[in-house]
Design an enzyme around this catalytic site. Structure first.
Site, PDB file in Angstrom:
ATOM      1  N   ASP A 270     -38.471  12.224   3.190  1.00  0.00           N
ATOM      2  CA  ASP A 270     -37.282  11.796   3.183  1.00  0.00           C
ATOM      3  C   ASP A 270     -36.354  12.171   1.957  1.00  0.00           C
ATOM      4  OD1 ASP A 270     -35.270  11.066   5.129  1.00  0.00           O
ATOM      5  OD2 ASP A 270     -35.527   9.110   5.062  1.00  0.00           O
ATOM      6  N   ASN A 278     -23.661  13.584  -0.066  1.00  0.00           N
ATOM      7  CA  ASN A 278     -22.705  14.069   0.975  1.00  0.00           C
ATOM      8  C   ASN A 278     -21.360  13.431   0.483  1.00  0.00           C
ATOM      9  OD1 ASN A 278     -23.532  15.860   2.887  1.00  0.00           O
ATOM     10  ND2 ASN A 278     -24.476  14.181   3.952  1.00  0.00           N
ATOM     11  N   HIS A 283     -19.677  17.629   2.783  1.00  0.00           N
ATOM     12  CA  HIS A 283     -20.900  17.791   3.698  1.00  0.00           C
ATOM     13  C   HIS A 283     -21.358  19.198   3.585  1.00  0.00           C
ATOM     14  CE1 HIS A 283     -21.085  14.058   5.844  1.00  0.00           C
ATOM     15  NE2 HIS A 283     -19.821  13.966   5.559  1.00  0.00           N
ATOM     16  N   ASP A 287     -25.222  20.470   3.184  1.00  0.00           N
ATOM     17  CA  ASP A 287     -25.808  21.326   4.029  1.00  0.00           C
ATOM     18  C   ASP A 287     -26.638  22.271   3.163  1.00  0.00           C
ATOM     19  OD1 ASP A 287     -24.927  20.216   6.344  1.00  0.00           O
ATOM     20  OD2 ASP A 287     -23.378  21.602   6.667  1.00  0.00           O
ATOM     21  N   GLU A 313     -31.876  14.001   7.268  1.00  0.00           N
ATOM     22  CA  GLU A 313     -32.384  14.467   5.957  1.00  0.00           C
ATOM     23  C   GLU A 313     -33.787  14.391   6.124  1.00  0.00           C
ATOM     24  OE1 GLU A 313     -30.764  10.279   5.102  1.00  0.00           O
ATOM     25  OE2 GLU A 313     -30.124  11.820   6.364  1.00  0.00           O
TER      26      GLU A 313
END
Length: 399
Positions: A270, A278, A283, A287, A313
């Site tokens: 993770d 973010n 965002h 990405d 994630e």
């Protein structure tokens, strides 16, 4: 009994919110076009094989027809030429049926087919002028009608390849067409008009027929590619290009069924504080970080290892290893590569580089199911987070 529709139903279909969804396949690819042409050529070989011997039969009929009014030696010499062209085509067909090429290999057989067909058409078209009797209009018309009949047969036989079909019709008919045009007289004028109409009709109708036949060969290929693409998309994470959870489970079942004496390991990790990334950088840059993780995985895993994005994630790696330490070594390598390689941001933060870390949980077992591996790796992952993140923890239980 006729079935009717109520007026209410018809009105409902006219409401503004009623939409018809139209599905369109993308334009055919070069590979699809090549395979469609190969299929057309395969059909051409199978369909036209009897025509080789029909040509010989027609030549025999022409010789018998003209025998009373034409020089015998000339007829026999022309027949000998026809026999040679038939023999060449027969040899080509027999080689084809013996080798049985498939796929794009078929395209290599197009040129010899066209060459032998052109040779046969030339022998017939120009040979017909050579053996045309000079003093019997009845035999002249009969020979012309024989050529028209052969041209009509060629339309049906060679239609899978319009170019070849038009070539053989032109070789059969144009020399005689020019000869009729130069003859003059009412009878030959009628023949000229009829022949011209026939050739024009072939030209126009064959274009439509050939186009639809080509589409008929293309359509299954396009559907198959669309099916494969849809299945791939159903198993792929669209943002990172990695497998998704569904693909991970399918790969897991295959690995479990073919362990070959080895064990299966699952690495679950993770990204640390991804929400903060973010919130801070947007965002779009989030990405970008996820795609960077996918790149690190693809560069540092074996080709038969399975890497998947199974959550926002959260990522998983499924691999076959012989020892517990090997799985732990892969996880540590991935952790180090992620922590060492910066991600260059875009947008208003263009040029800014940030480092991303991740917490890893690793499960290993020879007889564990994929669900059991996931459960153990998940527990190890949370233990890695509790210990301060950016570290690898091996699951305690191992079978």
């Amino acid at each position: 009994m006729a079935v009717g529709y109520s007026s209410n139903y018809r009105v409902a279909l006219r409401q503004p919110d009623f939409e018809v969804v139209k599905m369109e396949l993308p334009p055919p690819t070069g590979k699809q076009e090549a395979l469609a042409r190969a299929s057309e050529l395969e059909l051409l070989y199978w369909v036209s094989f009897p025509a080789v011997f029909a040509s010989l039969l027609a030549a025999g009929l022409a010789v018998a027809l003209l025998w009373p009014v034409q020089n015998h030696r000339l007829l026999l010499e022309w027949l000998a030429v026809i026999v040679v062209t038939v023999a060449l085509r027969a040899i080509l067909f027999l080689r084809y049926f013996r080798i049985r090429p498939s796929g794009k290999e078929l395209l290599g057989w197009e040129r010899p087919y066209a060459m032998t067909l052109a040779l046969a058409g030339t022998a017939w078209g120009f040979g017909a002028l050579l053996i045309m009797p000079q003093h019997s209009e009845l035999h002249q018309v009969a020979l012309l009608l024989l050529l028209v009949g052969m041209s009509g047969s060629a339309v049906g036989v060679y239609s899978p390849r319009r170019g070849m079909m038009l070539m053989v019709v032109a070789l059969l008919m144009l020399p005689s067409f020019v000869w009729v045009a130069l003859r003059g007289g009412q009878l030959f004028f009628i023949l000229l008009v009829a022949t011209g109409t026939f050739l024009f009709t072939i030209w126009r109708s064959s274009a439509v027929f050939s186009r639809y036949m080509h589409r008929a060969f293309l359509f299954p290929l396009e559907l198959e590619d669309a099916r494969v693409k849809a299945e791939r998309m159903a198993r792929q994470d669209q943002l990172t290009g990695l497998d998704n959870r569904r693909a991970l489970y399918e790969a897991g079942r295959r690995l479990m069924e073919n362990r070959r004496g080895e064990s299966t390991a699952l690495i679950l990790f993770d990204l640390d504080h991804f929400k903060k990334i973010n919130d801070t950088y947007g965002h779009a840059n989030g990405d970008l970080v996820l795609r960077h993780v996918a790149k690190v995985l693809s560069e540092n895993l074996r080709s038969d290892d399975v890497a998947a994005r199974i959550g926002g994630e959260e990522f998983a790696v499924l691999l076959r290893v012989s020892r517990r330490e090997a799985a732990e070594s892969v996880a540590r390598k991935l952790r180090e590569k992620l922590a060492e390689s910066p991600v260059t941001l875009q947008g208003e933060y263009v040029g800014t580089g940030i480092h991303v870390t991740a917490s890893f949980g690793v499960a290993f077992g020879r007889h564990l199911s994929l669900d059991q591996l996931l459960q153990q790796a998940d527990k190890a992952l949370y233990e890695a987070k509790d210990k301060g993140r950016n570290q690898v923890v091996m699951a305690r239980a191992a079978v």
